[in-house]
Write a protein that holds these residues in place. Structure first.
Motif, PDB file in Angstrom:
ATOM      1  N   VAL A  52      46.495  44.995  20.156  1.00 51.97           N
ATOM      2  CA  VAL A  52      45.407  45.675  19.456  1.00 51.97           C
ATOM      3  C   VAL A  52      44.467  44.601  18.924  1.00 51.97           C
ATOM      4  O   VAL A  52      44.916  43.535  18.491  1.00 51.97           O
ATOM      5  N   MET A  53      43.174  44.872  18.966  1.00 51.01           N
ATOM      6  CA  MET A  53      42.233  43.875  18.477  1.00 51.01           C
ATOM      7  C   MET A  53      41.015  44.546  17.860  1.00 51.01           C
ATOM      8  O   MET A  53      40.500  45.526  18.388  1.00 51.01           O
ATOM      9  N   HIS A  54      40.566  43.973  16.752  1.00 52.38           N
ATOM     10  CA  HIS A  54      39.274  44.330  16.168  1.00 52.38           C
ATOM     11  C   HIS A  54      38.458  43.053  16.112  1.00 52.38           C
ATOM     12  O   HIS A  54      38.748  42.149  15.332  1.00 52.38           O
ATOM     13  N   ALA A  55      37.446  42.966  16.975  1.00 51.39           N
ATOM     14  CA  ALA A  55      36.598  41.776  17.030  1.00 51.39           C
ATOM     15  C   ALA A  55      35.277  42.145  17.686  1.00 51.39           C
ATOM     16  O   ALA A  55      35.191  43.127  18.428  1.00 51.39           O
ATOM     17  N   PHE A  56      34.252  41.357  17.420  1.00 55.95           N
ATOM     18  CA  PHE A  56      32.919  41.570  17.993  1.00 55.95           C
ATOM     19  C   PHE A  56      32.363  42.946  17.630  1.00 55.95           C
ATOM     20  O   PHE A  56      31.487  43.471  18.325  1.00 55.95           O
ATOM     21  N   GLY A  57      32.872  43.542  16.563  1.00 58.06           N
ATOM     22  CA  GLY A  57      32.410  44.869  16.169  1.00 58.06           C
ATOM     23  C   GLY A  57      33.012  46.000  16.976  1.00 58.06           C
ATOM     24  O   GLY A  57      32.617  47.153  16.825  1.00 58.06           O
TER      25      GLY A  57
ATOM     26  N   LYS B  23      63.552  45.797  15.174  1.00 58.77           N
ATOM     27  CA  LYS B  23      64.129  46.766  16.115  1.00 58.77           C
ATOM     28  C   LYS B  23      63.353  48.083  16.108  1.00 58.77           C
ATOM     29  O   LYS B  23      63.911  49.191  16.093  1.00 58.77           O
ATOM     30  N   VAL B  24      62.023  47.934  16.125  1.00 60.48           N
ATOM     31  CA  VAL B  24      61.115  49.081  16.147  1.00 60.48           C
ATOM     32  C   VAL B  24      60.234  48.972  17.390  1.00 60.48           C
ATOM     33  O   VAL B  24      59.830  47.867  17.783  1.00 60.48           O
ATOM     34  N   ASP B  25      59.942  50.101  18.015  1.00 59.67           N
ATOM     35  CA  ASP B  25      59.060  50.118  19.183  1.00 59.67           C
ATOM     36  C   ASP B  25      57.740  49.419  18.837  1.00 59.67           C
ATOM     37  O   ASP B  25      57.153  49.675  17.772  1.00 59.67           O
ATOM     38  N   PRO B  26      57.229  48.532  19.712  1.00 57.66           N
ATOM     39  CA  PRO B  26      56.023  47.760  19.391  1.00 57.66           C
ATOM     40  C   PRO B  26      54.793  48.607  19.088  1.00 57.66           C
ATOM     41  O   PRO B  26      53.973  48.224  18.241  1.00 57.66           O
ATOM     42  N   VAL B  27      54.633  49.737  19.773  1.00 56.68           N
ATOM     43  CA  VAL B  27      53.487  50.603  19.492  1.00 56.68           C
ATOM     44  C   VAL B  27      53.646  51.275  18.138  1.00 56.68           C
ATOM     45  O   VAL B  27      52.714  51.305  17.321  1.00 56.68           O
ATOM     46  N   LYS B  28      54.830  51.804  17.859  1.00 53.19           N
ATOM     47  CA  LYS B  28      55.061  52.450  16.566  1.00 53.19           C
ATOM     48  C   LYS B  28      54.911  51.446  15.430  1.00 53.19           C
ATOM     49  O   LYS B  28      54.346  51.766  14.370  1.00 53.19           O
ATOM     50  N   TYR B  29      55.431  50.237  15.631  1.00 53.77           N
ATOM     51  CA  TYR B  29      55.359  49.209  14.595  1.00 53.77           C
ATOM     52  C   TYR B  29      53.902  48.952  14.210  1.00 53.77           C
ATOM     53  O   TYR B  29      53.553  48.915  13.023  1.00 53.77           O
ATOM     54  N   ARG B  30      53.053  48.797  15.212  1.00 59.44           N
ATOM     55  CA  ARG B  30      51.633  48.557  14.946  1.00 59.44           C
ATOM     56  C   ARG B  30      50.973  49.785  14.322  1.00 59.44           C
ATOM     57  O   ARG B  30      50.186  49.672  13.373  1.00 59.44           O
ATOM     58  N   HIS B  31      51.269  50.943  14.905  1.00 64.19           N
ATOM     59  CA  HIS B  31      50.664  52.186  14.423  1.00 64.19           C
ATOM     60  C   HIS B  31      50.892  52.357  12.916  1.00 64.19           C
ATOM     61  O   HIS B  31      49.969  52.735  12.178  1.00 64.19           O
ATOM     62  N   ASP B  32      52.095  52.090  12.477  1.00 61.15           N
ATOM     63  CA  ASP B  32      52.436  52.289  11.065  1.00 61.15           C
ATOM     64  C   ASP B  32      51.724  51.298  10.148  1.00 61.15           C
ATOM     65  O   ASP B  32      51.629  51.539   8.939  1.00 61.15           O
ATOM     66  N   LEU B  33      51.242  50.181  10.694  1.00 60.52           N
ATOM     67  CA  LEU B  33      50.538  49.181   9.886  1.00 60.52           C
ATOM     68  C   LEU B  33      49.026  49.325   9.949  1.00 60.52           C
ATOM     69  O   LEU B  33      48.297  48.557   9.315  1.00 60.52           O
ATOM     70  N   LEU B  34      48.541  50.289  10.730  1.00 64.44           N
ATOM     71  CA  LEU B  34      47.096  50.440  10.945  1.00 64.44           C
ATOM     72  C   LEU B  34      46.499  51.640  10.214  1.00 64.44           C
ATOM     73  O   LEU B  34      45.384  52.058  10.523  1.00 64.44           O
ATOM     74  N   GLY B  35      47.212  52.160   9.239  1.00 65.26           N
ATOM     75  CA  GLY B  35      46.732  53.351   8.544  1.00 65.26           C
ATOM     76  C   GLY B  35      45.386  53.181   7.885  1.00 65.26           C
ATOM     77  O   GLY B  35      44.603  54.134   7.769  1.00 65.26           O
ATOM     78  N   LYS B  36      45.056  51.963   7.459  1.00 62.00           N
ATOM     79  CA  LYS B  36      43.774  51.718   6.792  1.00 62.00           C
ATOM     80  C   LYS B  36      42.659  51.374   7.782  1.00 62.00           C
ATOM     81  O   LYS B  36      41.524  51.131   7.379  1.00 62.00           O
ATOM     82  N   THR B  37      42.989  51.328   9.068  1.00 61.03           N
ATOM     83  CA  THR B  37      41.981  51.033  10.096  1.00 61.03           C
ATOM     84  C   THR B  37      42.098  52.093  11.184  1.00 61.03           C
ATOM     85  O   THR B  37      42.640  51.844  12.269  1.00 61.03           O
ATOM     86  N   PRO B  38      41.605  53.302  10.928  1.00 60.85           N
ATOM     87  CA  PRO B  38      41.829  54.418  11.854  1.00 60.85           C
ATOM     88  C   PRO B  38      41.244  54.199  13.246  1.00 60.85           C
ATOM     89  O   PRO B  38      41.801  54.709  14.228  1.00 60.85           O
ATOM     90  N   ARG B  39      40.155  53.451  13.362  1.00 58.14           N
ATOM     91  CA  ARG B  39      39.592  53.220  14.696  1.00 58.14           C
ATOM     92  C   ARG B  39      40.547  52.360  15.536  1.00 58.14           C
ATOM     93  O   ARG B  39      40.714  52.603  16.737  1.00 58.14           O
ATOM     94  N   ALA B  40      41.163  51.373  14.910  1.00 54.41           N
ATOM     95  CA  ALA B  40      42.143  50.549  15.615  1.00 54.41           C
ATOM     96  C   ALA B  40      43.376  51.370  15.960  1.00 54.41           C
ATOM     97  O   ALA B  40      43.934  51.256  17.067  1.00 54.41           O
ATOM     98  N   GLN B  41      43.792  52.181  15.030  1.00 56.01           N
ATOM     99  CA  GLN B  41      44.967  53.032  15.269  1.00 56.01           C
ATOM    100  C   GLN B  41      44.704  53.996  16.425  1.00 56.01           C
ATOM    101  O   GLN B  41      45.584  54.236  17.265  1.00 56.01           O
TER     102      GLN B  41
END
Length: 744
Positions: free
Chosen positions: A606-611, A562-580
């Motif tokens: 959100v995706m990290h692929a192909f560099g 029950k968390v906003d999809p953008v916030k949910y992802r944002h909070d899990l991307l702290g170690k990947t600042p470019r993705a965040q």
């Protein structure tokens, strides 16, 4: 011979491997074949063709005899005494704009105007033109700029330094007091300048310097600017040469009828009626097909339609999509080859407060390139010529050696512009077929598959079956993540050395290297081949299938928490600042947080692929009949340093349209061993009036360039299905969307 890009100065148109493995391979192979070796070879100059108006074009395919009076400091740069600069491009132009972006890299360091250069196809030569990221002379995997970024700049810089040295010797001044600009060497102190063409003979006698310094990015004049496509004029006025445009003196035409059943073979053919048709010359029997040779395509097609053929259908006669799915489901119960194992997944699930389980399915997909499969060959006792558009010129040579028995030096491949590749022209099955026909025809022969043959005898994107689970803590944060990928291994067939210990690195791409901070992960792969159905790479390769599953499931977890999809992802991307960051940019530009009207929804991925890093937001409307209209797509991309923003925007837009088409409509289904789809009537394409506004926001970055041709396709599907969930509350775990919604 091939005709390509016009000399823009004289003419105008009338008003697989995962990322980590790639990088390791690039270091080891690059040390052996990159840099100095690439710059240490001299490539024979390609003679330039002439149009009827006498205007210079890209004529060569690298197979012409060497010319005298040409400065060739390396495999990529040729300058003649008239000052004409020819750039030999190691990648193939198939619509992605690489015949503009790679020249920009060379021209930047060579100090020549982009609109003054002539572009030439590189001939098959793995020593000179190997891409260490792919392990061969291939165009694919969104590697072109990643591969070219340093070697092509070095090629231009090496030539520039040698030309400056030649001028300095002539003027008897210190080379450091000279500089290059607009195709000339300038000595500012004495106001002297001399054109590159006048320095050709002197520069040719100089040794090529090693480790030449490259420009600081702050000094770039061309790289990073919005350059116009060099290949546009010819494509607009119709003089561009694709494989379909080939005409060879004495050429005849072939129409093909392939076995309709996977794995089927020819039993018998009655060609009596076919031979009565005016213009039909010959009927050729192959193991799994029949070719009708005619004076023109219409005669060959009519002859093919008049054949009475009987097939040995074999074991594939009762094969179906349902059986494929059942086999995959059964295989999903087996343990697979481990792609990633972090932490203690079992303990994570035991400690979790909530568990979420899902099964995702993605269908077979055809490439459906706008230029259908075609190949022209001339097979003789003393040699073989192949005119084709291919992503793999050296593999084309290898195929010809195998089929004809000739040695490689007797094989000439004339490569052409590609009317779409998408992975289909990484394959040489159609080249092999043309050669088999050509061996039985005494003249050059062109084989062109009909659209029906193209769709029903493609090499398909595999059907994938994914079983995925997550355990969530009391706050809804993942504490356990388990993902099993089941499907065909393209890599095992295409690049066997990369398939190790049962693991296909392409099949687990993205899934095994998530940008999210997940403490306990277990990802494995189970290989399950669909009997005789041939599978191959498709635009977006592994990240396409991986991103759909991961990002759809991430949305499921956000809903469970029950968390906003953008916030949910944002909070899990702290170690990947470019993705965040790309997530935040895409959400902001899309107006995330504003509630869409009823019947509309907004989804994110959100995706990290192909560099590269992608954030994508899709807005949709779903009507009462389950029909989906895509209203808007907003994409933020961090692809490192930008060479040509025009190309980036165009490639992302094209990739997104390709992805929308596949997600909404595309699937290849099998019944009685036969593909049910046949043309664009039932293998549907997105139409112009259905194409949404697409916004591309390029994030400024100082990192090395990433890939751009495929990520747009790979990131699209989950953002679309997540938007459908937001609009309807229906969670779609199987593609294509249209059939799933309308059958729900």
């Amino acid at each position: 011979m091939s005709r390509g890009l016009l000399d823009a100065q004289n003419r105008r148109a009338p008003d697989g491997l995962n990322r980590r493995t790639f990088l390791k391979l690039g270091v080891s192979v690059g040390a052996a074949v990159g840099g100095g070796l690439l710059l240490g070879f001299s490539l024979p100059a390609a003679s330039q063709g002439e149009t009827p108006q006498g205007k210079s074009v890209i004529g060569g395919d690298g197979n012409e005899a060497p010319q005298s009076g040409v400065f060739e400091p390396n495999a990529f740069v040729q300058i003649d005494a008239a000052g004409k600069v020819t750039l030999v491009i190691p990648k193939v132009e198939m619509g992605q704009g690489i015949y503009t972006s790679i020249p920009m890299l060379i021209a930047e360091e060579l100090e020549v105007p982009l609109d003054s250069v002539v572009i030439d196809h590189a001939p098959p030569n793995e020593k000179l033109f190997m891409d260490p990221l792919l392990g061969g002379q291939l165009t694919g995997g969104s590697t072109s700029i990643r591969y070219a970024w340093e070697p092509m700049r070095k090629a231009g810089a090496t030539a520039r330094v040698m030309l400056i040295s030649a001028a300095a010797q002539q003027w008897q001044v210190d080379p450091a007091s000279c500089h290059a600009e607009k195709g000339e060497v300038v000595h500012a102190a004495s106001s002297r300048r001399i054109g590159y063409g006048q320095l050709v003979d002197a520069a040719t006698k100089l040794p090529a310097p090693q480790n030449v310094p490259l420009k600081d990015p702050k000094d770039f004049k061309l790289i990073g600017t919005a350059a116009k496509r060099l290949d546009s004029p010819e494509k607009v006025d119709g003089t561009a040469m694709f494989g379909l445009d080939v005409r060879v003196p004495g050429m005849v035409y072939a129409a093909i009828v392939n076995s309709p059943v996977f794995g089927g073979t020819l039993a018998s053919v009655d060609d009596t009626n076919a031979k009565k048709i005016p213009g039909v010359r010959q009927v050729i029997r192959l193991d799994n097909g029949v070719a009708v040779i005619g004076d023109h395509t219409w005669a060959a097609k009519r002859g093919a339609a008049a054949l009475d053929i009987k097939w040995n259908e074999g074991r594939g006669a009762d094969f179906s999509t349902a059986k494929v799915v059942q086999q995959l489901a059964d295989a999903s119960k087996r343990d697979g080859a481990v792609a990633r194992k972090d932490g203690d997944v079992k303990k994570g699930f035991n400690d979790a407060k909530t568990r979420v389980d899902a099964v995702y399915q993605q269908p077979f997909l055809a490439h459906a390139t706008m230029e259908p499969v075609n190949c022209t060959v001339s097979v003789r006792a003393d040699g073989c010529d192949i005119w084709v558009g291919t992503q793999v010129p050296t593999r084309a040579v290898d195929t010809a050696v195998k089929i004809t028995g000739l040695t490689a030096d007797k094989i000439t491949v004339h490569n052409h512009l590609l009317g779409g590749g998408f992975g289909r022209r990484l394959e040489t099955d159609f080249i092999a077929q043309a050669l088999k026909v050509g061996k039985q025809v005494g003249t050059p022969v062109k084989i062109t598959w009909t659209r029906e043959e193209d769709v029903q005898h493609d090499m398909y994107r595999p059907y994938y079956y994914d079983v995925i689970s997550a355990g969530l803590d009391a706050n809804g944060r993942p504490v356990a993540w388990q993902h099993r990928i089941v499907g065909s291994s393209v890599m095992a067939r295409f690049a066997p050395p990369a398939f190790k210990n049962g693991l296909d690195p392409d099949a687990v791409e993205v899934a095994a290297d998530l940008p999210y901070d997940l403490p306990n992960q277990f990802i494995d792969y189970v290989r399950q081949e669909p009997m005789d159905v041939p599978t191959a790479f498709w635009r977006g390769v592994g990240p396409t299938r991986g991103t759909f599953v991961v990002e759809s499931f991430m949305d499921e977890l956000a809903a469970q928490a029950k968390v906003d999809p953008v916030k949910y992802r944002h909070d899990l991307l702290g170690k990947t600042p470019r993705a965040q960051n790309v997530l935040d940019v895409a959400a902001r530009e899309a107006g995330w947080g504003n509630t869409p009207p009823k019947g509309q929804g907004r989804g994110v991925s959100v995706m990290h692929a192909f560099g590269s890093f992608f954030g994508m937001v899709v807005d949709v409307t779903v009507n009462g009949d389950g029909e989906v209209a895509v209203n808007r797509v907003v994409c933020a991309v961090d692809c490192g340093m930008v060479v040509n923003p025009n190309t980036i925007e165009a490639q992302i837009q094209g990739g997104i349209i390709f992805g929308i088409t596949a997600a909404l409509y595309s699937e290849i289904t099998i019944k009685d061993g036969r593909v049910e789809q046949s043309n664009f009537t039932d293998y549907r394409m997105l139409r112009i009036n259905q194409t949404p506004p697409i916004e591309v926001h390029i994030v400024k970055s100082g990192e090395a360039p990433g890939g751009i041709g495929e990520p747009g396709t790979a990131a699209l599907a989950p953002a679309l299905t997540n938007a459908i969930f937001a609009a309807t509350g229906k969670r779609l775990r199987q593609l294509p969307v249209g059939r799933q919604l309308q059958s729900a």
